[in-house]
Design a protein around this motif. Structure first.
Motif, PDB file in Angstrom:
ATOM      1  N   VAL A   1      37.000  34.258  44.724  1.00  0.00           N
ATOM      2  CA  VAL A   1      37.360  33.936  45.805  1.00  0.00           C
ATOM      3  C   VAL A   1      37.870  34.947  46.772  1.00  0.00           C
ATOM      4  CG1 VAL A   1      39.924  32.566  46.648  1.00  0.00           C
ATOM      5  CG2 VAL A   1      38.832  31.861  44.329  1.00  0.00           C
TER       6      VAL A   1
ATOM      7  N   ALA B   1      43.458  36.296  49.052  1.00  0.00           N
ATOM      8  CA  ALA B   1      44.723  36.052  48.309  1.00  0.00           C
ATOM      9  C   ALA B   1      45.865  35.397  48.788  1.00  0.00           C
ATOM     10  CB  ALA B   1      45.037  37.055  47.315  1.00  0.00           C
TER      11      ALA B   1
ATOM     12  N   GLY C   1      43.196  30.365  48.909  1.00  0.00           N
ATOM     13  CA  GLY C   1      42.503  30.949  47.944  1.00  0.00           C
ATOM     14  C   GLY C   1      43.269  30.799  46.544  1.00  0.00           C
ATOM     15  N   LEU C   2      44.512  30.854  46.438  1.00  0.00           N
ATOM     16  CA  LEU C   2      45.353  30.818  45.111  1.00  0.00           C
ATOM     17  C   LEU C   2      45.390  29.111  44.690  1.00  0.00           C
ATOM     18  CD1 LEU C   2      47.874  33.504  45.715  1.00  0.00           C
ATOM     19  CD2 LEU C   2      45.791  33.640  44.807  1.00  0.00           C
TER      20      LEU C   2
ATOM     21  N   GLY D   1      41.685  28.215  43.675  1.00  0.00           N
ATOM     22  CA  GLY D   1      41.415  29.301  42.618  1.00  0.00           C
ATOM     23  C   GLY D   1      42.062  28.728  41.354  1.00  0.00           C
TER      24      GLY D   1
ATOM     25  N   VAL E   1      39.670  36.803  42.225  1.00  0.00           N
ATOM     26  CA  VAL E   1      40.247  36.684  43.451  1.00  0.00           C
ATOM     27  C   VAL E   1      40.122  38.201  43.952  1.00  0.00           C
ATOM     28  CG1 VAL E   1      42.239  36.247  45.022  1.00  0.00           C
ATOM     29  CG2 VAL E   1      41.774  35.103  43.063  1.00  0.00           C
TER      30      VAL E   1
ATOM     31  N   GLU F   1      40.852  40.736  47.435  1.00  0.00           N
ATOM     32  CA  GLU F   1      41.794  40.812  48.479  1.00  0.00           C
ATOM     33  C   GLU F   1      41.875  42.170  49.164  1.00  0.00           C
ATOM     34  OE1 GLU F   1      44.417  40.614  51.396  1.00  0.00           O
ATOM     35  OE2 GLU F   1      43.757  38.917  50.154  1.00  0.00           O
TER      36      GLU F   1
ATOM     37  N   LEU G   1      43.555  33.689  36.116  1.00  0.00           N
ATOM     38  CA  LEU G   1      42.869  34.277  37.125  1.00  0.00           C
ATOM     39  C   LEU G   1      42.878  35.921  37.253  1.00  0.00           C
ATOM     40  CD1 LEU G   1      43.921  31.408  38.363  1.00  0.00           C
ATOM     41  CD2 LEU G   1      44.019  32.279  40.524  1.00  0.00           C
TER      42      LEU G   1
ATOM     43  N   PHE H   1      42.080  39.607  39.410  1.00  0.00           N
ATOM     44  CA  PHE H   1      42.399  40.046  40.782  1.00  0.00           C
ATOM     45  C   PHE H   1      41.649  41.379  40.907  1.00  0.00           C
ATOM     46  CE2 PHE H   1      45.845  37.115  40.091  1.00  0.00           C
ATOM     47  CZ  PHE H   1      45.904  36.347  41.233  1.00  0.00           C
TER      48      PHE H   1
END
Length: 462
Positions: free
Chosen positions: A174, A177, A181-182, A185, A197, A199, A225, A227
């Motif tokens: 993704v 953020a 997206g969240l 996701g 994700v 960002e 998830l 990041f």
């Protein structure tokens, strides 16, 4: 050629609400909409279908993780993706059909087709030109992308494609953020997809209260998830098995690659004004590509107005609805108004995240003296009973007057609880006013009261 008091261009939340309110006030109204169904992006490919999938996958999570804790012994559920998408489509049809019913009820003409404005007071749809005393542009927005990223809605998708993937991907990257997206996701992570994700900034949910943002990221990480923050996407390359996202660290310039079956581009939205003919009309635009308007939603061309995502302000359906109501009332000779200081925002993950008013960061930047009242959902009996004790309510109040300046929630039903604070703010209430209002027990809303109490002598259950 038909003549109207008002023609609204676009039947999304701003457009259809504007049309209905204007019809209630006695105006003859037509709405130009080119989609096969009413409701705009929100009802067709945005807010509503995404909430259906969020709900379905939340129930899946509950069955997998919490049913046994409550003594509900069932076999692990199996996901029938086609049926889940069918359920999502049923929800869309029910809501878009409801708008069509409201049009008929209020005697609003649906002018089917995409519109242009050849001249002030004229709206052309297909081969027909209609006259109108006023025109309201409510054409909404479309997904934006990044240089080096080509959307195909198959492997490299926007939220539209993500709502209708033919199968559940094993991996997904993704890009962005933010809210979209969240939420998406989160949907796929619950379905078993490995979600990463990416960002550009160093924190998720830009503009959110920093304390809430940090807690939110921790909880999403616990849900699976991953990041990668502080990195700039350089491009996306299609491969035989999916796509590769090339990104570069903003800190050290190091380049890295992420492979995925599907890449969701969730880098925000931009106003959709294609084909309206605004340049030829001389409609003034802002540097960000929005339609410039005054406080009464009027553009630089007399008789043409704009609301919702095409004008400045947050791209939120309820902001567009309020503007639609306000401009309809103005056109009917009343005094429509929108209080932009009290527009809530919500992220519909689990836990939900909601806010209204100012953040601590904004108050500090203003140099304003304030106080903070916080209460954890761990101290709320109802939240613990449903295994959602993580999160908190945070209320910000003026240090001298106690007037509520903002509220930020992360926890169960936050998207509904925020409106208690919004109503209080609309009427200029103090934190003490909220604290002295009796709240039913046991409810999630008691956490809001406790946070308000914390702005004074202290919460009872903390």
């Amino acid at each position: 050629m038909a003549t109207y008091d008002l023609i609204v261009i676009g039947a999304g939340p701003g457009g259809y609400v504007c049309a209905i309110r204007a019809a209630q006030l006695g105006l003859k109204v037509g709405v130009a909409e080119g989609r096969a169904t009413l409701g705009g992006a929100c009802l067709n490919v945005g807010c509503i279908p995404s909430k259906a999938l969020l709900h379905a996958t939340h129930e899946l999570h509950e069955a997998n993780h919490n049913f046994a804790r409550m003594g509900l012994m069932v076999d692990p559920p199996k996901v029938d993706w086609a049926r889940m998408l069918g359920y999502k489509d049923e929800v869309i049809a029910s809501n878009t059909g409801g708008i069509e019913f409201l049009f008929k009820k209020n005697k609003i003409d649906w002018i089917k087709g995409f519109a242009s404005i050849p001249a002030p007071g004229q709206v052309k749809v297909g081969d027909e030109t209609h006259e109108a005393r006023a025109i309201v542009i409510a054409s909404g927005s479309q997904s934006s992308t990044l240089p080096g990223v080509t959307i195909d809605e198959e492997v490299v998708v926007t939220s539209t494609g993500a709502l209708a993937l033919p199968s559940i991907p094993a991996t997904m990257v993704v890009i962005g953020a933010g809210v979209i997206g969240l939420e998406m996701g989160s949907v796929y992570a619950r379905l078993g997809t490995k979600v990463t994700v990416v960002e550009y900034l160093d924190a998720i949910t830009p503009g959110m209260d920093a304390e809430v943002s940090k807690q939110f990221q921790r909880l999403l990480q616990k849900q699976g998830l991953q990041f990668v923050l502080g990195t700039a996407v350089q491009g996306v390359e299609r491969t035989d098995t999916g796509a590769t996202v090339i990104h570069k660290s903003r800190k050290d310039g190091r380049e890295a690659r992420l492979d995925a079956d599907v890449v969701l581009v969730a880098t925000g939205r931009k106003p959709y004004v294609d084909g309206l003919g605004l340049d030829a009309l001389g409609v003034q635009m802002t540097p960000r590509g929005q339609i410039a308007t005054d406080a009464r939603f009027a553009t630089s061309v007399p008789g043409i107005y704009a609301i919702g995502d095409v004008r400045e302000g947050p791209m939120l359906a309820h902001k567009a609805e309020d503007e639609g109501t306000a401009v309809a009332e103005i056109l009917a000779g009343q005094h429509g108004h929108v209080n932009y200081g009290v527009i809530p925002s919500v992220i519909y993950t689990t836990p939900e995240v909601a806010s209204v008013g100012l953040t601590e960061e904004q108050l500090k930047a203003e140099g304003r003296a304030y106080k903070v009242g916080k209460f954890p959902f761990l101290g709320n009996a109802r939240a613990k009973a449903v295994f959602q004790g993580e999160g908190f309510v945070k209320i910000l109040a003026d240090a001298t007057t106690d007037r509520i300046l903002g509220a930020h929630l992360i926890g169960p039903m936050a998207g509904d609880l925020i409106h208690e604070v919004a109503v209080a703010m609309e009427f200029g209430a103090a934190a003490e006013d909220l604290a002295r209002t009796c709240h039913a027990h046991p409810t999630f809303s008691e956490a809001v009261r406790e946070a308000a109490l914390a702005c004074g002598d202290g919460a009872i259950h903390a």
